[in-house]
Design an enzyme around this catalytic site. Sequence first.
Site: not given
Ligand code: GLY
Length: 354
Positions: A84, A206, A224, A237, A257-258
């Site tokens: 990730s 991430t 990430t 984000d 994260t997510g």
């Molecule tokens: N939260 C990491 C992404 O969506 O790239």
Amino acid sequence: MSTSRRTFLQRAAAVGAAALAGHSFLPASLKASARAAGGPLVIASGNGLAAVAKAMEIIQQGSDALDGVIAGVNINENDPNDVSVGYGGLPNEDGVVELDSAVMHGPNHMAGAVASLRNIKNPSKVARMVMERTDHVLLVGEGALRFARAHGFKEEDLLTDRSREAWLKWKENMSKEDAWLPAHGDSDSAKDIGDLFEPYMKYTGTIHCSAIDKQGNISCVTTTSGLAWKISGRVGDSPIIGAGLYCDNEVGAAGSTGRGEANLISCNSVMIVEWMRAGKSPEEACLTACKRVVEKNRQRRLQDDQGRPAFNVSFYALNKKGEHASASIWDQKQYAVHDGTSARLLPGAYLYKK
Ligand code: GLY
């Protein structure tokens, strides 16, 4: 109403009652310990156990919190088994790894970020360079790569065999109408990818890491490879200041994260820091962010049959006093903490149970 939802509401009511009564609701694990107020302290997402240990080692030597958190997440960026982040991250739909990262430094309230950066293993180090050696905050794509080259960063292929094979299986199972055919006897290979990478609708990963150093200064980083199989150029984000991370040296730090798209449209990291400034605990602020994502998630295709998000987002926060927490929309995910004694994983709060 699900049990976890009911438990959450009961806990929320208890928080309110405790606040009115002047009692602390927070369990011992979330309270500042008896050490010097605030720090040193490092927190990270659940994949950051080694990262918090490394960050704390560096901070204990007297270094700035930013040195610590970047050295910490470099472990994940360099790890081919963390699919990730950084080297070995799952690629975009063309099979190319594109990385996003941002850093924020509390003492001088500056930030740097890179997005859609190719061929450089440690985007967090490039993000720091953007902060320290440009008049800008965010560089993207080819410009970010040229900037990294100018500062001597080595270019390398970030796609490992493991990530390439996962991408190939995805590609070959996309459609029966195209010319990409799965290997003979491999028609169920989408399941194999799932076995490998534990999908939750789509693959996101991430690492976020925040710290308070011995001087009480706060910094943070998020890094990430973003959403697997994304459209080339997609930015999540993580490199967006206020969304994927934020810190204020007088208040605290937060990160996420997510599913980045869900957080990008409500910028929860800056909100968490502002909610903490207004008096919320890190846990209350992270849960408020989760609820905000739920409330703003209005597209049917992104909801389950009960209207809840069909994806997950997690938040992490620490405040100047050394209190810390994490919360997720779905399930009790763990987060990593080092408070100067040991690195450990703690359970986070959550809204819904799967
Ligand atoms: N939260 C990491 C992404 O969506 O790239």
